[in-house]
Design a protein around this motif. Structure first.
Motif, short mmCIF file in Angstrom:
data_model
loop_
_atom_site.label_atom_id
_atom_site.label_comp_id
_atom_site.label_asym_id
_atom_site.label_seq_id
_atom_site.Cartn_x
_atom_site.Cartn_y
_atom_site.Cartn_z
N SER A 66 0.84 -1.20 0.00
CA SER A 66 0.00 0.00 0.00
C SER A 66 0.88 1.25 0.00
O SER A 66 1.98 1.24 0.56
N VAL A 67 0.37 2.30 -0.63
CA VAL A 67 1.08 3.57 -0.73
C VAL A 67 0.11 4.70 -0.39
O VAL A 67 -1.05 4.68 -0.81
N GLY A 68 0.57 5.66 0.40
CA GLY A 68 -0.25 6.82 0.73
C GLY A 68 0.01 7.96 -0.25
O GLY A 68 1.15 8.20 -0.65
N VAL A 69 -1.05 8.64 -0.65
CA VAL A 69 -0.95 9.79 -1.54
C VAL A 69 -1.65 10.97 -0.87
O VAL A 69 -2.84 10.88 -0.53
N ILE A 70 -0.91 12.05 -0.64
CA ILE A 70 -1.48 13.24 0.00
C ILE A 70 -1.57 14.36 -1.02
O ILE A 70 -0.57 14.75 -1.62
N VAL A 71 -2.78 14.88 -1.22
CA VAL A 71 -3.01 15.99 -2.15
C VAL A 71 -3.88 17.04 -1.46
O VAL A 71 -4.51 16.75 -0.44
N PRO A 72 -3.92 18.26 -1.99
CA PRO A 72 -4.79 19.27 -1.37
C PRO A 72 -6.26 18.84 -1.40
O PRO A 72 -6.94 18.87 -0.38
N THR A 73 -6.76 18.44 -2.57
CA THR A 73 -8.12 17.91 -2.67
C THR A 73 -8.33 17.37 -4.07
O THR A 73 -7.93 18.00 -5.06
N VAL A 74 -8.96 16.20 -4.16
CA VAL A 74 -9.23 15.62 -5.47
C VAL A 74 -10.37 16.34 -6.19
O VAL A 74 -10.66 16.04 -7.35
N SER A 75 -11.01 17.29 -5.52
CA SER A 75 -12.07 18.05 -6.19
C SER A 75 -11.48 19.06 -7.18
O SER A 75 -12.19 19.53 -8.07
N LEU A 76 -10.20 19.38 -7.03
CA LEU A 76 -9.53 20.22 -8.02
C LEU A 76 -9.11 19.34 -9.19
O LEU A 76 -8.53 18.27 -8.99
N PRO A 77 -9.42 19.75 -10.43
CA PRO A 77 -9.20 18.87 -11.58
C PRO A 77 -7.79 18.30 -11.69
O PRO A 77 -7.62 17.11 -11.96
N PHE A 78 -6.75 19.12 -11.46
CA PHE A 78 -5.39 18.62 -11.61
C PHE A 78 -5.11 17.50 -10.62
O PHE A 78 -4.59 16.43 -10.99
N PHE A 79 -5.46 17.70 -9.35
CA PHE A 79 -5.14 16.70 -8.34
C PHE A 79 -6.06 15.49 -8.43
O PHE A 79 -5.66 14.38 -8.07
N GLY A 80 -7.28 15.69 -8.90
CA GLY A 80 -8.15 14.54 -9.14
C GLY A 80 -7.58 13.64 -10.22
O GLY A 80 -7.52 12.42 -10.08
N ILE A 99 -5.68 7.56 -0.54
CA ILE A 99 -5.65 8.96 -0.95
C ILE A 99 -6.16 9.84 0.18
O ILE A 99 -7.26 9.63 0.71
N CYS A 100 -5.35 10.83 0.55
CA CYS A 100 -5.66 11.72 1.68
C CYS A 100 -5.76 13.15 1.18
O CYS A 100 -4.83 13.66 0.54
N ASN A 101 -6.87 13.82 1.49
CA ASN A 101 -7.08 15.21 1.10
C ASN A 101 -6.76 16.13 2.27
O ASN A 101 -7.47 16.12 3.28
N SER A 102 -5.71 16.94 2.15
CA SER A 102 -5.31 17.81 3.26
C SER A 102 -6.16 19.07 3.35
O SER A 102 -6.18 19.73 4.39
#
Length: 335
Positions: A66-80, A99-102
């Motif tokens: 398993s791998v953790g991925v931290i992004v600002p939010t997947v609701s933003l097109p680039f990070f989604g 996937i973790c949304n900070s």
């Protein structure tokens, strides 16, 4: 077996009529076992819907896959889109993705880091935007960032931001813009898109104008701030280079509301070029980031670190910590 709890290894062994050791050997594919035994264990696992305890596996020195991925939010097109590409690339290698949304919050990113480390993920890919989190310095596991400078020893995969920004700004001048403004989330030395914009204007002896609207500003407030910022310089600037496509869309909408013809009287270039924005605003001129390539390079680097880790848990340091991939200027109807 009671239905109010998760099935255990012992439950599987009992259902299959074998020992705990045999079930463990099947799960870890170790030692000789007859095909009939393997099939009985596999059938028991399927019937009971048994799921191995990944934390327990990690405590015994085994990979959790398993791998953790931290992004600002997947609701933003680039990070989604980036998250989906990373998840897909990891799945090819048999890894699951957490996937973790900070949401732009430092405390939330700290909590997610603690969660991922405590669950013994095999590695972390971070694309969050919170700066100077000391917690990353205490993490001794494979780590890769996307467009984020954490440390000279942490690989950073990103679009060639400064080069892309230069291409966008030069394109505006070539199309007749006399004074393009920069619309960005944060200004400063870390903003390489701003650096590219400023470099082109300096070469052309044009005074820059930088309008900042924070990355995590709520949508309605964001649009209002863009309108107010551009109203303040209406007549002084005749174009916008926005460092993301959502901001570019706000600039286009502002021009339409003010009765300015796009691109005749006002020109706009964005940055990102995600599939979602290309569908919503197909005429936007933008610098398209190589999102799929960024995701695959980040995953390859992380898996390379995982494979190269020494028995004492020492993570290898990269020879070239910053990997830049070129963007592509896509000309549309806004220039």
């Amino acid at each position: 077996m009671p239905q109010h709890r998760e099935p255990t290894l012992a439950d599987v062994a009992e259902r299959a009529g074998v020992s705990l050791t045999t079930v463990s050997r099947v799960l870890n594919n170790r030692g000789y076992l007859s095909e009939a035994t393997r099939e009985r264990v596999a059938k028991a696992i399927e019937e009971l819907r048994y799921r191995p305890n990944q934390v327990a596996r990690a405590l015994h020195g085994k990979s959790t896959q398993s791998v953790g991925v931290i992004v600002p939010t997947v609701s933003l097109p680039f990070f989604g889109e980036l998250s989906a590409e990373i998840e897909d690339a990891l799945a090819v290698h048999g890894y699951r993705t957490l996937i973790c949304n900070s949401l732009g919050r430092r405390d939330r990113e700290r909590d997610y880091l603690d969660l991922l480390v405590s669950h013994r993920v095999d590695g972390i890919i971070s694309g969050a935007h919170n700066e100077d989190l000391s917690e990353y310095q205490t993490i001794h596991m494979p780590l890769v960032t996307v467009d984020r400078d954490l440390s000279p020893t942490v690989p950073n995969v990103r679009c060639a931001n400064e080069e892309g920004a230069r291409a966008a700004t030069e394109h505006l001048l070539t199309r007749g813009a006399r004074r393009p403004a920069l619309l960005t989330s944060r200004t400063g030395a870390h903003n390489r898109r701003e650096a590219g914009y400023r470099a082109v204007l300096e070469e052309a002896s044009i005074e820059p104008y930088v309008l900042t609207v924070d990355f995590h500003t709520p949508d309605q407030q964001r649009a209002r701030m863009v309108r107010e910022g551009l109203d303040a310089v209406r007549g002084e600037v005749d174009a916008v280079f926005a460092t993301d496509d959502l901001s570019a869309a706000d600039a286009v909408e502002w021009a339409h509301e003010r009765g300015l013809a796009v691109p005749g009287e006002f020109k706009v270039v964005g940055f990102d070029g995600t599939a979602a924005l290309r569908r919503a605003l197909p005429g936007l001129t933008t610098v398209q980031q190589p999102i799929r390539a960024i995701a695959r390079v980040a995953v390859d680097l992380l898996l390379g670190q995982i494979e190269a880790m020494s028995d004492d848990g020492e993570v290898p340091h990269p020879a070239h910590p910053v990997i830049e991939l070129p963007g592509t200027l896509l000309q549309g109807r806004t220039t």
